[in-house]
Design an enzyme around this catalytic site. Structure first.
Site, PDB file in Angstrom:
ATOM      1  N   ARG A  55     -23.382  -4.484  46.586  1.00 31.29           N
ATOM      2  CA  ARG A  55     -23.860  -5.801  47.045  1.00 31.29           C
ATOM      3  C   ARG A  55     -23.920  -5.785  48.578  1.00 31.29           C
ATOM      4  NH1 ARG A  55     -21.591 -10.911  48.372  1.00 31.29           N
ATOM      5  NH2 ARG A  55     -22.762 -12.672  47.504  1.00 31.29           N
ATOM      6  N   LYS A  64     -17.935  -7.263  56.095  1.00 34.20           N
ATOM      7  CA  LYS A  64     -16.667  -7.982  56.036  1.00 34.20           C
ATOM      8  C   LYS A  64     -15.778  -7.659  57.228  1.00 34.20           C
ATOM      9  CE  LYS A  64     -16.774  -9.248  51.227  1.00 34.20           C
ATOM     10  NZ  LYS A  64     -16.155  -9.251  49.888  1.00 34.20           N
TER      11      LYS A  64
END
Length: 339
Positions: free
Chosen positions: A314, A279
């Protein structure tokens, strides 16, 4: 005034007298931080935590979708989309998607999370029929031919229903079951485990100046409320994963605060899922460029999550994360005989 309790996880030996297991796993804690909205945090002995909260902090988590929640499970990300922020278009072709799923399963993923709609900041909503067309083929092939748990990453009941018919066994909703009122009843009727995530706003607006009174406690309250709603709808509490939603309507500082104090969410009594792989905040802090250059930072965040007792991580990079976790476990607890 409501008080929240964040356990301070530790690992290895020796354990002090009175140390308690964290979520029934290998980590333990002997102290916790008491948090209130109107006063400074206070460190207290674990034995001073109220019994009802202490039960949720210590109780062993039930298996979810066949995965042991007493250890870290890796969830491999499979975006069958043209526009996901990290790998958009790479696995839109069904054969490429299934090949990637097989690689991730061989590398150690216990769950493959298949998504047909990008939820990156600014992403547009995908029509239901198109989303179904993207996910059903890969899910069926993975469920039939690879033998690993398949999760459907969707906000929409018709997509989830088609995915479940194709062989998915877990529903992962980034909207926290607030987007489609039919989704929770569907999951309850099918008695499938779910992941409920916090997001402020939708993908098109979520990064437009997000703000919180206290991001940790605001997210905790949201997830607590959604768990109650899902249980009222007929879902079993021990089949609900919670995700604080790193990057979904959060500034970089919000993300860092949630990561630092992520053990707070054990107080919900549900396994925690952490999704921070590749991210933007990782690139900003590490001064790296495109998403596919953020491997080292992503693994670092994953390891931090493991040290805080997170049960599901994840990730895009399954092999590298599995390797890092294997070394962490060996350092903390040693190797089994014959390893």
């Amino acid at each position: 005034m409501k008080t929240y309790f964040r356990p301070l996880p530790r690992s290895g030996d020796p354990r002090p007298k009175g140390a308690l297991p964290l979520a029934g796993g290998p980590l333990w804690f002997s102290e916790a931080v008491a948090l209130r909205r109107t006063s400074k945090p206070q460190i207290i002995p674990a034995t001073a935590v109220p019994d009802a909260v202490l039960h949720r902090l210590t109780a062993q988590r039930a298996p979810i979708a066949g995965c042991d929640m007493g250890q870290v499970t890796l969830m491999g990300i499979l975006n069958v989309t043209p526009d996901s922020f990290s790998d958009g278009g790479r696995y839109l072709d069904p054969e490429a998607a299934v090949a990637q799923a097989r690689r991730m399963a061989e590398d150690g993923a216990g769950i493959i999370d298949v998504g047909g709609e990008s939820t990156r900041p600014g992403a547009d909503t995908v029509p239901i029929d198109e989303e179904i067309a993207r996910v059903v083929g890969p899910i069926r092939a993975i469920a039939d031919g690879i033998g690993v748990c398949v999760s459907i990453d969707t906000r929409k009941a018709p997509v989830a229903e088609a995915a479940l018919e194709a062989g998915a066994t877990l529903v992962n909703d980034v909207a926290g079951f607030t987007y489609d009122d039919a989704l929770a009843p569907l999951c309850a009727a099918r008695q499938v485990p779910v992941c409920v995530m916090h997001a402020q706003g939708d993908p098109q607006t979520m990064q437009d100046a997000p703000s919180y009174q206290d991001v940790r406690l605001d997210v905790f309250d949201f997830l607590e409320d959604r768990i109650s709603a899902l249980v009222a709808a007929g879902l079993a509490r021990d089949q609900i994963l919670v995700d604080p939603g790193i990057g979904f309507g959060k500034t970089m500082q919000h993300n860092l605060t949630l990561l630092r104090d992520i053990s707070l969410f054990h107080g919900l009594g549900c396994p925690i899922l952490l999704g921070a792989s590749r991210k933007k905040f990782i690139g900003t802090i590490s001064q790296t460029g495109t998403a596919d250059t953020r491997l080292a930072g992503s693994v670092s965040v994953a390891l931090h999550g493991a040290t805080q007792g997170v049960q599901v991580i994840r990730v895009h990079d399954v092999s590298e994360t599995r390797q890092a976790l294997a070394l962490w476990r060996a350092i903390e607890w040693g190797l089994e005989d014959g390893a």
